[in-house]
Design a protein around this motif. Structure first.
Motif, PDB file in Angstrom:
ATOM      1  N   GLU A 247       5.565   1.912  23.705  1.00  9.27           N
ATOM      2  CA  GLU A 247       5.920   2.550  22.616  1.00  9.27           C
ATOM      3  C   GLU A 247       5.709   1.887  21.481  1.00  9.27           C
ATOM      4  OE1 GLU A 247       9.948   3.833  22.941  1.00  9.27           O
ATOM      5  OE2 GLU A 247       9.406   5.169  24.521  1.00  9.27           O
TER       6      GLU A 247
ATOM      7  N   SER B 141       9.849  -0.022  27.287  1.00  5.86           N
ATOM      8  CA  SER B 141      10.424   0.853  27.694  1.00  5.86           C
ATOM      9  C   SER B 141      11.409   0.947  28.944  1.00  5.86           C
ATOM     10  CB  SER B 141       9.286   1.883  28.331  1.00  5.86           C
ATOM     11  OG  SER B 141       8.848   1.416  29.538  1.00  5.86           O
ATOM     12  N   LEU B 142      12.253   1.991  29.277  1.00  5.85           N
ATOM     13  CA  LEU B 142      13.073   1.864  30.323  1.00  5.85           C
ATOM     14  C   LEU B 142      12.530   1.258  31.582  1.00  5.85           C
ATOM     15  CD1 LEU B 142      15.513   5.014  29.503  1.00  5.85           C
ATOM     16  CD2 LEU B 142      15.902   2.554  29.280  1.00  5.85           C
TER      17      LEU B 142
ATOM     18  N   PRO C  61      15.572  -2.089  24.828  1.00  7.01           N
ATOM     19  CA  PRO C  61      15.268  -0.785  25.270  1.00  7.01           C
ATOM     20  C   PRO C  61      16.496   0.202  25.469  1.00  7.01           C
ATOM     21  CG  PRO C  61      14.708  -2.190  27.085  1.00  7.01           C
ATOM     22  CD  PRO C  61      15.067  -3.052  25.830  1.00  7.01           C
TER      23      PRO C  61
ATOM     24  N   THR D 266      17.550   1.093  21.903  1.00  4.66           N
ATOM     25  CA  THR D 266      16.537   1.822  20.786  1.00  4.66           C
ATOM     26  C   THR D 266      15.875   2.954  21.514  1.00  4.66           C
ATOM     27  OG1 THR D 266      14.776   0.352  21.371  1.00  4.66           O
ATOM     28  CG2 THR D 266      16.448  -0.173  19.374  1.00  4.66           C
ATOM     29  N   SER D 267      15.810   2.974  22.816  1.00  2.00           N
ATOM     30  CA  SER D 267      14.732   4.024  23.494  1.00  2.00           C
ATOM     31  C   SER D 267      15.344   5.379  23.247  1.00  2.00           C
ATOM     32  CB  SER D 267      14.717   3.748  24.994  1.00  2.00           C
ATOM     33  OG  SER D 267      14.146   4.904  25.647  1.00  2.00           O
TER      34      SER D 267
ATOM     35  N   SER E  31      15.110   7.743  25.256  1.00  2.00           N
ATOM     36  CA  SER E  31      15.623   8.293  26.540  1.00  2.00           C
ATOM     37  C   SER E  31      17.032   7.710  26.775  1.00  2.00           C
ATOM     38  CB  SER E  31      15.029   8.182  27.736  1.00  2.00           C
ATOM     39  OG  SER E  31      14.524   6.725  27.864  1.00  2.00           O
ATOM     40  N   CYS E  32      17.478   6.692  25.822  1.00  2.00           N
ATOM     41  CA  CYS E  32      18.790   5.964  26.030  1.00  2.00           C
ATOM     42  C   CYS E  32      19.852   6.297  24.798  1.00  2.00           C
ATOM     43  CB  CYS E  32      18.411   4.622  26.227  1.00  2.00           C
ATOM     44  SG  CYS E  32      19.783   3.902  27.024  1.00  2.00           S
TER      45      CYS E  32
ATOM     46  N   GLU F 161      19.187   5.550  21.371  1.00  2.00           N
ATOM     47  CA  GLU F 161      18.495   6.160  20.168  1.00  2.00           C
ATOM     48  C   GLU F 161      19.357   5.364  18.951  1.00  2.00           C
ATOM     49  OE1 GLU F 161      16.293  10.010  20.449  1.00  2.00           O
ATOM     50  OE2 GLU F 161      18.380  10.323  21.387  1.00  2.00           O
TER      51      GLU F 161
END
Length: 875
Positions: free
Chosen positions: A4, A58-59, A81, A84-85, A87-88, A90
């Protein structure tokens, strides 16, 4: 492996990366105009990451971390990650702060952390540190990191008032495992990093515990316990909108001066007035100096660092540098034309200088064969990059006005302007004459001329071609008032000017702000001028300009006023006086404002800044104001005394102008105790805090490399540690910008965003350093100061009601109202200090403001025993 890309968190500074981490690292390098080319980093073992650079992970990177990895690897490959990810957790990058953001602390001597410990990351929301994050190398048990983070959270929470524990969430990782939990329990949940995969129960539980939404909700609950109640402005209790909208009539004595003042001080066409550019111009040999601090704030210091910059030095009879440039252009006739930049701040007199040069300072041998045009960009359409037809039409109109002997629409001149076009069509005219008739050929020719005449580009460029090519003379085009545009419009005007230069081959003078040139001189489109010599023009002092305009006004009045004039007092009595008294009136006011040894001159110069237009408007407001009583003028005149105007009355005029009471739009002064109830943590200190920080750091270079300019994000980060909410700081900066107390790098006066850079203005400095020590200012702003305590607001409103009824309030009553406000400020200060540990330290805006108000009250109560304390802003 997914990658990303986005902007970098400020908390990522310098990381030592493994080769595997580097192989998947993408870095954004935005250029000055926002394009985002991507650079892939694969070879270096160490990389220095600064905002806005972002390592992208990424994760999927959460598995397979090496056993010999360092803490930096854990931070980059696991914690970044997780935080900030999408899917985590955020968590926004602006909420994540690194080690340097919090102060080191003594935590656990038994555990070997005797001193200097601080966490790897802290998460901030609404002015609170709500989460502490600790990274450990894979060989260190994750429980060790969790315990250290807990200890620091306990240390933070102990600084807050009892019952308020903002730092609730703890997170630690050694790259193999993640531990998370609350600050006040020994029970933490430990999970393997490999189990934190999308769709797993472990990841879902982790997200539910400390997702950004959860952190923000916790911060909002904390804020609710310390937020002040909604405020009341005292005027709403003393008469409401009718009170602050009520006005005072202009003093009748100055009514006779009104036409003269309008002509010489506030006319929008004064740059074209021969009297002004001939008699009232302040040349370089007449400019005096400011005091030390105002000199630093007002005098441009960028040009001293420019190797290719020359200061213009116009005297009463000449300006050799511009004269030389135009003469060389006429001699060399460069095929590409010539662009000449003249830089300076808004209102410094660049337009007046170019008009004066054209009319008076041009050498005699240059006047003949040099033809001028002035393009006023105040009326330019948007976007400027595509305003070619507008520019050409403005050029044609101005060229005709400045060179009346040449009418571009006269028949003989149309033939000259379009000679090349006619030559290209000559074969057609000959063919029409041969096949049909001479009359038809002439008709075709006239039809072409009529069609071409409708095209402003053809006309403008035809004029330039005729004078520069056929007549071998010079065309000088002044791009006027470009400096008054915002940043993007200035760059657009530069691009448009380059197009006109390329098409016309003229000598183009472009006015631009110093900051614009300094920031973009090495970027497109300004890099095309990189090798050119920039002319700079410095602003004259307010008092020098006013003195010249007054001399001009007195000369005009002596010629045009009747011998005997009259005016009416408030009692109805009419006073007759000789016209010579008008001159004495103007002279006395000038001496009172600028020759006396008091702070009025400094205040006026600071409020006006480098904008001479604003300075002249201020002076006219003083002369016309109804707060300048005719009775006082009469008694002075009858007694043959000089007219004395006290400092407090000048301040009252500047604050209230034609209004009876101060309001947020009533004059040249602003209320720096303002706040908006819709802000998340509104209080009376946020504006002084911003102004103090910018003033205290005015000699440093900020994020864009210019002295005194700092990004709003940087200011918000600094103030967040003191309990101010980042979004509140940004909105407060927009308010300060609209009031001219700060200036922004984008050069408009509407709003700022976190990415914009700002600088305190001289007006902002004067408000903080001088006005807040003046009783008239402190009492005057109370009408519209929001006060989050109804009893205090009600008590202050009683004094406003009394002044409204009697038209007067004594100094003792004013100071009592200010004392009520001071007591309220101290209570608010104490509440914020209890709520936020870092709030209110000695060298900060809130404490500074309290001292300023205390000094005012103390001086009024005992003016002979004034204690002198150190003032940080005098350093």
């Amino acid at each position: 492996m997914g990658r990303e890309r986005s902007t970098s968190p400020l908390w990522l500074k310098e990381l030592t990366l493994t080769s595997e981490a580097l192989s998947c690292l993408y870095v954004y390098r935005p250029n000055s105009f926002g394009s985002r080319p991507t650079t892939t980093v694969k070879t270096s073992a160490t990389i220095n990451l600064h905002a806005p650079f972002l390592p992208v992970v990424s994760l999927t990177l959460l598995v397979d971390i090496e056993a010999n990895a360092t803490e930096a690897d854990v931070e980059l490959q696991v914690i970044a990650p997780l935080l900030t990810s999408g899917s985590c957790l955020e968590i926004p990058h602006t909420s994540i702060k690194g080690k340097s953001y919090l102060a080191p602390s003594v935590l656990d001597k038994a555990g070997g952390k005797a001193r200097g410990y601080f966490p790897d990351f802290s998460i901030w929301e609404l002015g609170f540190a709500v989460m502490v994050v600790e990274a450990k190398a894979p060989g260190v048990p994750v429980e060790v990191g969790f315990r250290e983070a807990q200890l620091y959270a306990r240390h933070l929470n102990a600084e807050y008032k009892s019952g308020l524990n903002p730092c609730h969430y703890i997170l630690a990782s050694n790259g193999k495992q993640v531990a998370y939990g609350a600050w006040d329990t020994n029970r933490s949940r430990v999970v393997n990093v490999a189990d934190l995969k999308p769709g797993t129960i472990e990841l879902e539980a982790f997200v539910q515990f400390c997702h950004h939404r959860v952190l923000l909700a916790h911060a909002q609950r904390c804020l609710a316990t310390v937020r002040f109640s909604r405020s009341t402005q005292p005027h709403t209790l003393a008469g409401g909108q009718a009170l602050i909208n009520s006005k005072k009539a202009f003093n009748s004595f100055a009514a006779e001066l009104a036409p003269t003042l309008r002509r010489y001080f506030t006319s929008t066409t004064q740059n074209d007035d021969p009297d002004i550019y001939q008699k009232a111009y302040v040349g370089s040999d007449d400019v005096t100096e400011y005091d030390r601090i105002l000199e630093a704030l007002l005098k441009d210091r960028l040009t001293s660092r420019r190797p290719m910059s020359e200061e213009l030095s116009p005297t009463k009879a000449k300006e050799p540098k511009l004269a030389k440039a135009i003469s060389e252009f006429r001699r060399d006739r460069p095929a590409a034309g010539q662009l000449q930049l003249i830089t300076g701040s808004v209102g410094t007199g660049k337009s007046l200088f170019t008009r004066r040069y054209k009319e008076l300072l041009q050498p005699e041998d240059q006047k003949k064969g040099t033809h001028w045009a002035f393009i006023n960009f105040n009326s330019a359409p948007e976007p400027l990059e595509t305003a070619h037809d507008w520019l050409c039409q403005q050029f044609v109109d101005s060229f005709h006005h400045e060179n009346p002997q040449f009418d571009p629409y006269a028949n003989e001149n149309l033939t000259r302007i379009f000679s090349e076009d006619l030559q290209k069509r000559r074969g057609i005219y000959d063919e029409v004459e041969k096949r049909i008739s001479l009359a038809e050929s002439e008709k075709t020719r006239i039809s072409d001329l009529q069609e071409w005449q409708k095209d402003p580009r053809r006309v403008a460029l035809g004029i330039c071609r005729h004078f520069t090519g056929q007549r071998q003379e010079a065309v000088v085009v002044v791009m006027d008032n470009v400096d008054r545009l915002d940043l993007q419009s200035q760059l657009g005007a530069f691009t448009l000017s380059l197009w006109f230069l390329d098409q016309s081959k003229a000598f183009v003078i472009l006015q631009m702000r110093d900051e614009t040139y300094e920031r973009f001189k090495n970027s497109k489109p300004l890099d095309t001028f990189r090798s050119g010599v920039v002319f700079h023009i410095a602003p004259p002092r307010f008092l020098d300009v006013v003195k010249r305009r007054l001399e001009l006004s007195l000369e005009y009045l002596s010629r045009n006023s009747p011998d005997v004039l009259e005016y009416q007092l408030g009692s109805g009595m009419r006073i007759r006086y000789p016209k010579s008294m008008l001159g004495e009136f103007l002279r006395s006011i000038y001496l009172e404002l600028f020759d006396r040894r008091h702070n009025v001159s400094r205040i006026l110069q600071g409020l006006a800044g480098r904008d001479i237009r604003r300075a002249l408007e201020m002076f006219v407001s003083i002369l016309n104001s109804g707060h300048l009583r005719e009775e006082a003028l009469t008694s002075s005149a009858v007694g043959a005394q000089e007219i004395a105007i006290s400092e407090y009355r000048i301040l009252r005029i500047l604050m209230r102008t034609e209004y009876r009471f101060f309001n947020n739009n009533s004059g040249f002064v602003s209320n720096i105790f303002y706040f908006d109830d819709d802000w998340q943590q509104p209080n009376s200190f946020i504006l002084p805090e911003i102004l103090f920080w910018l003033s205290d750091n005015r000699k440093r270079r900020g994020q864009i490399g210019l002295e005194g300019y700092f990004s709003v994000s940087n200011v918000a980060d600094e103030l967040q540690r003191r309990g101010y909410v980042r979004e509140d700081v940004c909105q407060a900066c927009s308010w300060l910008l609209q009031k001219n107390l700060i200036e922004a790098d984008h050069m408009n006066q509407t709003l700022v965003d976190f990415a914009d850079s700002i600088k305190v203005t001289a007006a902002g400095f004067i408000h903080l350093r001088v006005l807040c020590e003046r009783l008239e200012y402190l009492y005057g702003v109370l009408t519209v100061t929001p006060i989050s305590d109804l009893r205090t607001a009600t008590a202050i409103s009683d004094y406003l009601r009394r002044e409204n009824q009697t038209g007067y309030i004594s100094g003792f009553q004013q100071v009592r109202a200010v004392e009520l406000f001071l007591e309220y400020l101290k209570r608010q200060f104490a509440q914020l200090k209890a709520a936020y540990p870092e709030f209110g330290h000695d060298r900060a805006g809130a404490a500074y403001m309290i001292r300023q108000v205390e000094s005012t009250v103390r001086y009024f109560r005992n003016p002979t025993n004034q204690e002198r304390s150190r003032n940080y802003l005098d350093e």
